[in-house]
Write a protein that holds these residues in place. Structure first.
Motif, PDB file in Angstrom:
ATOM      1  N   PHE A  91       0.840  -1.191   0.000  1.00 32.42           N
ATOM      2  CA  PHE A  91       0.000   0.000   0.000  1.00 32.42           C
ATOM      3  C   PHE A  91       0.876   1.242   0.000  1.00 32.42           C
ATOM      4  CE2 PHE A  91       0.157  -1.230   4.587  1.00 32.42           C
ATOM      5  CZ  PHE A  91       0.723  -0.087   5.136  1.00 32.42           C
ATOM      6  N   ARG A  92       0.216   2.394  -0.190  1.00 37.99           N
ATOM      7  CA  ARG A  92       0.889   3.700  -0.085  1.00 37.99           C
ATOM      8  C   ARG A  92       0.729   4.168   1.357  1.00 37.99           C
ATOM      9  NH1 ARG A  92       3.143   7.617  -2.731  1.00 37.99           N
ATOM     10  NH2 ARG A  92       2.835   6.749  -4.796  1.00 37.99           N
ATOM     11  N   ILE A  93       1.818   4.659   1.923  1.00 38.80           N
ATOM     12  CA  ILE A  93       1.823   5.102   3.317  1.00 38.80           C
ATOM     13  C   ILE A  93       1.111   6.448   3.442  1.00 38.80           C
ATOM     14  CG2 ILE A  93       3.283   5.807   5.249  1.00 38.80           C
ATOM     15  CD1 ILE A  93       5.449   3.898   4.025  1.00 38.80           C
ATOM     16  N   GLY A  94       0.215   6.515   4.425  1.00 37.47           N
ATOM     17  CA  GLY A  94      -0.463   7.763   4.733  1.00 37.47           C
ATOM     18  C   GLY A  94       0.132   8.438   5.957  1.00 37.47           C
ATOM     19  N   GLN A  95       0.430   7.636   6.983  1.00 37.42           N
ATOM     20  CA  GLN A  95       0.979   8.173   8.229  1.00 37.42           C
ATOM     21  C   GLN A  95       2.133   7.303   8.692  1.00 37.42           C
ATOM     22  OE1 GLN A  95      -2.606   7.914  10.637  1.00 37.42           O
ATOM     23  NE2 GLN A  95      -2.730  10.154  10.685  1.00 37.42           N
ATOM     24  N   LEU A  96       3.112   7.954   9.310  1.00 38.70           N
ATOM     25  CA  LEU A  96       4.251   7.256   9.889  1.00 38.70           C
ATOM     26  C   LEU A  96       4.336   7.620  11.362  1.00 38.70           C
ATOM     27  CD1 LEU A  96       5.407   8.797   7.021  1.00 38.70           C
ATOM     28  CD2 LEU A  96       7.153   7.106   7.458  1.00 38.70           C
ATOM     29  N   GLY A  97       4.778   6.683  12.177  1.00 37.91           N
ATOM     30  CA  GLY A  97       4.956   6.952  13.593  1.00 37.91           C
ATOM     31  C   GLY A  97       6.112   6.154  14.151  1.00 37.91           C
ATOM     32  N   LEU A  98       6.628   6.591  15.280  1.00 31.88           N
ATOM     33  CA  LEU A  98       7.738   5.918  15.946  1.00 31.88           C
ATOM     34  C   LEU A  98       7.359   5.612  17.383  1.00 31.88           C
ATOM     35  CD1 LEU A  98      10.608   8.226  14.664  1.00 31.88           C
ATOM     36  CD2 LEU A  98      10.248   5.833  14.001  1.00 31.88           C
ATOM     37  N   GLY A  99       7.814   4.469  17.870  1.00 31.45           N
ATOM     38  CA  GLY A  99       7.628   4.086  19.260  1.00 31.45           C
ATOM     39  C   GLY A  99       8.869   3.366  19.736  1.00 31.45           C
ATOM     40  N   TYR A 100       8.934   3.089  21.027  1.00 33.18           N
ATOM     41  CA  TYR A 100      10.127   2.444  21.580  1.00 33.18           C
ATOM     42  C   TYR A 100       9.735   1.444  22.658  1.00 33.18           C
ATOM     43  CZ  TYR A 100      14.720   1.828  23.672  1.00 33.18           C
ATOM     44  OH  TYR A 100      15.880   1.285  24.149  1.00 33.18           O
ATOM     45  N   ASP A 101      10.329   0.260  22.607  1.00 25.98           N
ATOM     46  CA  ASP A 101      10.171  -0.774  23.630  1.00 25.98           C
ATOM     47  C   ASP A 101      11.491  -0.861  24.383  1.00 25.98           C
ATOM     48  OD1 ASP A 101      10.092  -3.053  25.177  1.00 25.98           O
ATOM     49  OD2 ASP A 101       9.278  -4.332  23.600  1.00 25.98           O
ATOM     50  N   PRO A 102      11.571  -0.261  25.579  1.00 21.62           N
ATOM     51  CA  PRO A 102      12.841  -0.241  26.307  1.00 21.62           C
ATOM     52  C   PRO A 102      13.298  -1.629  26.761  1.00 21.62           C
ATOM     53  CG  PRO A 102      11.094   0.678  27.663  1.00 21.62           C
ATOM     54  CD  PRO A 102      10.513   0.440  26.307  1.00 21.62           C
ATOM     55  N   ASP A 103      12.360  -2.536  27.014  1.00 21.71           N
ATOM     56  CA  ASP A 103      12.743  -3.880  27.462  1.00 21.71           C
ATOM     57  C   ASP A 103      13.482  -4.641  26.374  1.00 21.71           C
ATOM     58  OD1 ASP A 103      11.587  -3.439  29.964  1.00 21.71           O
ATOM     59  OD2 ASP A 103       9.634  -4.165  29.281  1.00 21.71           O
ATOM     60  N   ALA A 104      13.059  -4.474  25.130  1.00 21.24           N
ATOM     61  CA  ALA A 104      13.705  -5.163  24.009  1.00 21.24           C
ATOM     62  C   ALA A 104      14.727  -4.270  23.305  1.00 21.24           C
ATOM     63  CB  ALA A 104      12.641  -5.616  23.004  1.00 21.24           C
ATOM     64  N   ASP A 105      14.762  -2.982  23.663  1.00 22.10           N
ATOM     65  CA  ASP A 105      15.612  -1.989  22.996  1.00 22.10           C
ATOM     66  C   ASP A 105      15.364  -2.007  21.491  1.00 22.10           C
ATOM     67  OD1 ASP A 105      17.428   0.054  22.564  1.00 22.10           O
ATOM     68  OD2 ASP A 105      19.195  -1.239  22.702  1.00 22.10           O
ATOM     69  N   LEU A 106      14.074  -1.926  21.125  1.00 17.90           N
ATOM     70  CA  LEU A 106      13.683  -1.895  19.722  1.00 17.90           C
ATOM     71  C   LEU A 106      12.806  -0.674  19.452  1.00 17.90           C
ATOM     72  CD1 LEU A 106      12.736  -5.635  19.054  1.00 17.90           C
ATOM     73  CD2 LEU A 106      14.784  -4.426  18.241  1.00 17.90           C
ATOM     74  N   VAL A 107      12.993  -0.093  18.278  1.00 13.34           N
ATOM     75  CA  VAL A 107      12.186   1.030  17.825  1.00 13.34           C
ATOM     76  C   VAL A 107      11.105   0.485  16.898  1.00 13.34           C
ATOM     77  CG1 VAL A 107      12.173   3.169  16.479  1.00 13.34           C
ATOM     78  CG2 VAL A 107      14.107   2.644  17.992  1.00 13.34           C
ATOM     79  N   ALA A 108       9.875   0.921  17.110  1.00  9.41           N
ATOM     80  CA  ALA A 108       8.770   0.542  16.232  1.00  9.41           C
ATOM     81  C   ALA A 108       8.566   1.650  15.212  1.00  9.41           C
ATOM     82  CB  ALA A 108       7.491   0.341  17.038  1.00  9.41           C
ATOM     83  N   LEU A 109       8.638   1.278  13.950  1.00  6.29           N
ATOM     84  CA  LEU A 109       8.281   2.181  12.856  1.00  6.29           C
ATOM     85  C   LEU A 109       6.901   1.740  12.400  1.00  6.29           C
ATOM     86  CD1 LEU A 109       8.760   4.350  10.728  1.00  6.29           C
ATOM     87  CD2 LEU A 109      10.065   2.657   9.404  1.00  6.29           C
ATOM     88  N   GLU A 110       5.892   2.575  12.685  1.00  6.85           N
ATOM     89  CA  GLU A 110       4.518   2.226  12.347  1.00  6.85           C
ATOM     90  C   GLU A 110       4.110   2.978  11.096  1.00  6.85           C
ATOM     91  OE1 GLU A 110       1.517   1.203  15.398  1.00  6.85           O
ATOM     92  OE2 GLU A 110       0.480   2.957  14.583  1.00  6.85           O
ATOM     93  N   LEU A 111       3.628   2.230  10.116  1.00  8.47           N
ATOM     94  CA  LEU A 111       3.276   2.765   8.807  1.00  8.47           C
ATOM     95  C   LEU A 111       1.812   2.452   8.539  1.00  8.47           C
ATOM     96  CD1 LEU A 111       6.486   1.234   7.285  1.00  8.47           C
ATOM     97  CD2 LEU A 111       6.176   3.636   7.876  1.00  8.47           C
ATOM     98  N   ARG A 112       1.023   3.505   8.405  1.00 11.61           N
ATOM     99  CA  ARG A 112      -0.417   3.344   8.202  1.00 11.61           C
ATOM    100  C   ARG A 112      -0.777   3.614   6.751  1.00 11.61           C
ATOM    101  NH1 ARG A 112      -3.761   3.058  12.545  1.00 11.61           N
ATOM    102  NH2 ARG A 112      -2.649   3.003  14.521  1.00 11.61           N
ATOM    103  N   GLU A 113      -1.657   2.782   6.247  1.00  9.65           N
ATOM    104  CA  GLU A 113      -2.111   2.887   4.869  1.00  9.65           C
ATOM    105  C   GLU A 113      -2.826   4.210   4.613  1.00  9.65           C
ATOM    106  OE1 GLU A 113      -4.811   0.189   1.805  1.00  9.65           O
ATOM    107  OE2 GLU A 113      -4.929  -0.194   3.955  1.00  9.65           O
ATOM    108  N   LEU A 114      -2.548   4.807   3.459  1.00 12.08           N
ATOM    109  CA  LEU A 114      -3.253   6.005   3.031  1.00 12.08           C
ATOM    110  C   LEU A 114      -4.662   5.601   2.624  1.00 12.08           C
ATOM    111  CD1 LEU A 114      -3.228   9.040   2.225  1.00 12.08           C
ATOM    112  CD2 LEU A 114      -2.476   8.289  -0.044  1.00 12.08           C
ATOM    113  N   LEU A 115      -5.652   6.234   3.263  1.00 14.90           N
ATOM    114  CA  LEU A 115      -7.043   5.947   2.933  1.00 14.90           C
ATOM    115  C   LEU A 115      -7.506   6.955   1.896  1.00 14.90           C
ATOM    116  CD1 LEU A 115      -8.488   5.234   6.480  1.00 14.90           C
ATOM    117  CD2 LEU A 115      -7.812   3.593   4.731  1.00 14.90           C
ATOM    118  N   GLU A 116      -8.037   6.450   0.803  1.00 16.80           N
ATOM    119  CA  GLU A 116      -8.498   7.327  -0.266  1.00 16.80           C
ATOM    120  C   GLU A 116      -9.957   7.029  -0.567  1.00 16.80           C
ATOM    121  OE1 GLU A 116      -5.427   8.140  -3.385  1.00 16.80           O
ATOM    122  OE2 GLU A 116      -4.678   6.217  -2.664  1.00 16.80           O
TER     123      GLU A 116
END
Length: 148
Positions: A91-116
């Motif tokens: 899909f085409r990305i509409g929104q992007l976001g970042l999050g962090y899990d300190p226990d796993a030391d991983l960054v979440a890159l969240e990509l949401r579908e562009l709604l048309e």
């Protein structure tokens, strides 16, 4: 009521961004894979630029909040940063976001579908969450600035 479809790769084996095509007509992608699963999404040049700036600020905030974290590298191998077939975006990305899990030391890159379209509802939206190391997301950001 249906919930958005969530696809997660935790953790990714690799994550990158790239642009294909002549200047002015390039198509930008974010691609990640884990084992034999590849996820390819299309996006705008400005999204790559915003993500790159946002990642640096986000990582600075994470390092302030979790001062004992080891430093991350922003280095990458250019040959490994190019996208690989298949280049059929999910899909085409509409929104992007970042999050962090300190226990796993991983960054979440969240990509949401562009709604048309008028009939599009958030309930039908696909969300891809890519769990990356801080070095992987930083390399993606630096490479993204190079290509954008």
């Amino acid at each position: 009521m249906a919930k958005p479809k969530l696809i997660e790769l935790r953790p990714v084996g690799h994550v990158t961004t790239d642009a294909i095509g002549p200047a002015g007509k390039r198509i930008f992608y974010i691609q990640a894979w884990k084992d034999d699963r590849t996820i390819t999404l299309s996006c705008e040049k400005t999204q790559i630029q915003s993500l790159a700036v946002g990642v640096e600020q986000f990582l600075a905030d994470v390092n302030t909040k979790y001062a004992d974290l080891p430093d991350t590298s922003a280095e990458y191998d250019e040959d490994q940063m190019h996208v690989h077939p298949p280049l059929e975006p999910m899909f085409r990305i509409g929104q992007l976001g970042l999050g962090y899990d300190p226990d796993a030391d991983l960054v979440a890159l969240e990509l949401r579908e562009l709604l048309e379209g008028e009939g599009s509802k958030a309930d039908d939206q696909t969300v891809v969450r890519l769990w990356c190391t801080r070095s992987q997301i930083r390399a993606l950001a630096n490479w993204g600035l190079e290509i954008a």
